[in-house]
Scaffold this motif. Sequence first.
Motif, PDB file in Angstrom:
ATOM      1  N   LEU A  33      22.052 -10.304 -29.834  1.00  0.00           N
ATOM      2  CA  LEU A  33      23.181 -10.986 -29.507  1.00  0.00           C
ATOM      3  C   LEU A  33      22.858 -11.219 -27.863  1.00  0.00           C
ATOM      4  O   LEU A  33      23.101 -11.937 -27.112  1.00  0.00           O
ATOM      5  N   LEU A  34      22.600 -10.033 -27.195  1.00  0.00           N
ATOM      6  CA  LEU A  34      22.339 -10.068 -25.760  1.00  0.00           C
ATOM      7  C   LEU A  34      21.198 -10.766 -25.381  1.00  0.00           C
ATOM      8  O   LEU A  34      21.001 -11.468 -24.367  1.00  0.00           O
ATOM      9  N   THR A  35      20.082 -10.666 -26.115  1.00  0.00           N
ATOM     10  CA  THR A  35      18.966 -11.434 -25.824  1.00  0.00           C
ATOM     11  C   THR A  35      19.089 -12.971 -25.795  1.00  0.00           C
ATOM     12  O   THR A  35      18.827 -13.855 -25.010  1.00  0.00           O
ATOM     13  N   LEU A  36      20.074 -13.163 -26.915  1.00  0.00           N
ATOM     14  CA  LEU A  36      20.498 -14.593 -26.973  1.00  0.00           C
ATOM     15  C   LEU A  36      21.543 -15.069 -25.805  1.00  0.00           C
ATOM     16  O   LEU A  36      21.119 -16.020 -25.131  1.00  0.00           O
ATOM     17  N   ILE A  37      22.342 -14.212 -25.319  1.00  0.00           N
ATOM     18  CA  ILE A  37      23.349 -14.602 -24.183  1.00  0.00           C
ATOM     19  C   ILE A  37      22.541 -14.592 -22.839  1.00  0.00           C
ATOM     20  O   ILE A  37      22.784 -15.533 -22.213  1.00  0.00           O
ATOM     21  N   PHE A  38      21.668 -13.868 -22.707  1.00  0.00           N
ATOM     22  CA  PHE A  38      20.631 -13.706 -21.319  1.00  0.00           C
ATOM     23  C   PHE A  38      19.815 -15.016 -21.379  1.00  0.00           C
ATOM     24  O   PHE A  38      19.706 -15.385 -20.401  1.00  0.00           O
ATOM     25  N   SER A  39      19.538 -15.594 -22.504  1.00  0.00           N
ATOM     26  CA  SER A  39      18.760 -16.937 -22.585  1.00  0.00           C
ATOM     27  C   SER A  39      19.743 -17.881 -22.010  1.00  0.00           C
ATOM     28  O   SER A  39      19.205 -18.914 -21.660  1.00  0.00           O
ATOM     29  N   GLN A  41      22.412 -17.486 -20.215  1.00  0.00           N
ATOM     30  CA  GLN A  41      22.834 -17.207 -18.792  1.00  0.00           C
ATOM     31  C   GLN A  41      21.665 -17.761 -17.948  1.00  0.00           C
ATOM     32  O   GLN A  41      21.877 -18.678 -16.927  1.00  0.00           O
ATOM     33  N   GLY A  42      20.300 -17.714 -18.026  1.00  0.00           N
ATOM     34  CA  GLY A  42      19.382 -18.093 -17.417  1.00  0.00           C
ATOM     35  C   GLY A  42      19.099 -17.490 -16.193  1.00  0.00           C
ATOM     36  O   GLY A  42      18.381 -18.097 -15.417  1.00  0.00           O
ATOM     37  N   ASP A  43      19.612 -16.410 -15.988  1.00  0.00           N
ATOM     38  CA  ASP A  43      19.562 -15.825 -14.763  1.00  0.00           C
ATOM     39  C   ASP A  43      18.311 -14.478 -14.577  1.00  0.00           C
ATOM     40  O   ASP A  43      18.452 -13.778 -13.601  1.00  0.00           O
ATOM     41  N   MET A  44      17.643 -14.556 -15.665  1.00  0.00           N
ATOM     42  CA  MET A  44      16.324 -13.580 -15.364  1.00  0.00           C
ATOM     43  C   MET A  44      15.394 -14.055 -16.358  1.00  0.00           C
ATOM     44  O   MET A  44      15.542 -14.912 -17.218  1.00  0.00           O
ATOM     45  N   SER A  45      14.150 -13.693 -15.918  1.00  0.00           N
ATOM     46  CA  SER A  45      13.086 -13.935 -16.724  1.00  0.00           C
ATOM     47  C   SER A  45      13.089 -13.645 -18.487  1.00  0.00           C
ATOM     48  O   SER A  45      13.656 -12.515 -18.556  1.00  0.00           O
ATOM     49  N   GLN A 204      13.616  -2.874  -9.533  1.00  0.00           N
ATOM     50  CA  GLN A 204      12.728  -4.071 -10.371  1.00  0.00           C
ATOM     51  C   GLN A 204      13.098  -5.215  -9.912  1.00  0.00           C
ATOM     52  O   GLN A 204      14.448  -5.761  -9.971  1.00  0.00           O
ATOM     53  N   PRO A 205      12.461  -6.201  -9.338  1.00  0.00           N
ATOM     54  CA  PRO A 205      12.631  -7.573  -8.949  1.00  0.00           C
ATOM     55  C   PRO A 205      13.086  -8.407  -9.885  1.00  0.00           C
ATOM     56  O   PRO A 205      12.472  -8.185 -11.389  1.00  0.00           O
ATOM     57  N   GLY A 206      13.812  -9.461  -9.954  1.00  0.00           N
ATOM     58  CA  GLY A 206      14.368 -10.386 -10.837  1.00  0.00           C
ATOM     59  C   GLY A 206      15.329 -10.100 -11.571  1.00  0.00           C
ATOM     60  O   GLY A 206      16.004 -10.815 -12.724  1.00  0.00           O
ATOM     61  N   LEU A 207      15.926  -9.077 -11.572  1.00  0.00           N
ATOM     62  CA  LEU A 207      17.170  -8.544 -12.173  1.00  0.00           C
ATOM     63  C   LEU A 207      18.235  -9.308 -11.725  1.00  0.00           C
ATOM     64  O   LEU A 207      18.563  -9.631 -10.688  1.00  0.00           O
ATOM     65  N   PRO A 208      19.452  -9.637 -12.549  1.00  0.00           N
ATOM     66  CA  PRO A 208      20.350 -10.424 -12.349  1.00  0.00           C
ATOM     67  C   PRO A 208      21.513  -9.366 -11.208  1.00  0.00           C
ATOM     68  O   PRO A 208      21.108  -8.296 -11.566  1.00  0.00           O
ATOM     69  N   ALA A 209      22.415 -10.348 -10.781  1.00  0.00           N
ATOM     70  CA  ALA A 209      23.532  -9.243  -9.955  1.00  0.00           C
ATOM     71  C   ALA A 209      24.214  -8.356 -10.701  1.00  0.00           C
ATOM     72  O   ALA A 209      24.200  -8.687 -12.015  1.00  0.00           O
ATOM     73  N   TRP A 210      24.891  -7.369 -10.276  1.00  0.00           N
ATOM     74  CA  TRP A 210      25.572  -6.377 -10.950  1.00  0.00           C
ATOM     75  C   TRP A 210      24.665  -5.510 -11.895  1.00  0.00           C
ATOM     76  O   TRP A 210      25.225  -5.554 -13.331  1.00  0.00           O
TER      77      TRP A 210
END
Length: 266
Positions: A33-39, A41-45, A204-210
């Motif tokens: 579910l998190l991989t789906l939610i992160f996609s 959000q679109g704020d990380m690769s 690690q570069p590219g991580l979302p805020a917080w």
Amino acid sequence: MLQIYFLYICTGAAAGFFAGLLGIGGGLVVVPLLTLIFSIQGDMSPELAMHVALGTSLSSILFTAISSSRAHARRKSVLWNYVRGMAPAIALGTLGGSFLAAGMSGTGLKIFFVCFLLVVATQMLLDFYPRARHSAPGMGGLSLAGFLIGGVSSLVGLGGGSLSVPFLRWCGVEIHKAVGTSSALSWPIAIAGSIGYVWTGWNQPGLPAWSLGYISVTATLGIACTSIFFAPLGAKLAHALPVSTLRKVFALFLYVTAARMLWGII
């Protein structure tokens, strides 16, 4: 953004409920579910999304494990001799697994997770458990099992229930106490895994805020705020519902989840 927080809350409710009910570790629900939610959000690769999903899943288990294990302990379903015998090795294996995960690609972690889902789903569908021993293994056997359970759990973001419950059944522990003991063993996995994913993802570069390393703090809190309430509910219903039937239904859900993740990789 509010809809994203709502999805975190729903994820936590589902993870807590199934962790308490089936003793499987809420990560089987949280990670996909998190991989789906992160996609969404679109704020990380996509390459980082799987690492963050695994780390966040383990950090959320910190809360679920407390709630679920307390509920089982009140019903005298936790065998503390197994917890004491396995916890140190589980923590060491989990920490080592987090460092191994940090060196793997996001695609590699997804493939490993899909394979693990298929194995777990098949085991649940067939209700297969190894033939029980007449006595528990010694400290060496418990430590080796704990190390392997911790290492694999770290690579798939689980509390270890999918591995520790079959192992405890093999040791001759009846199912309700195996589930309860497994919930207590999730605690050292969650602690060591959280430390490992924070450490390996720091700066690690590219991580979302917080974020703390590979852990999303906002996702962790959103998941935790409902998982701690739904885990006791699941544990309570585990003593009243036909769990074997529910496990087969959940196995079908895992097959669908694995197929969806595999399709995303292809």
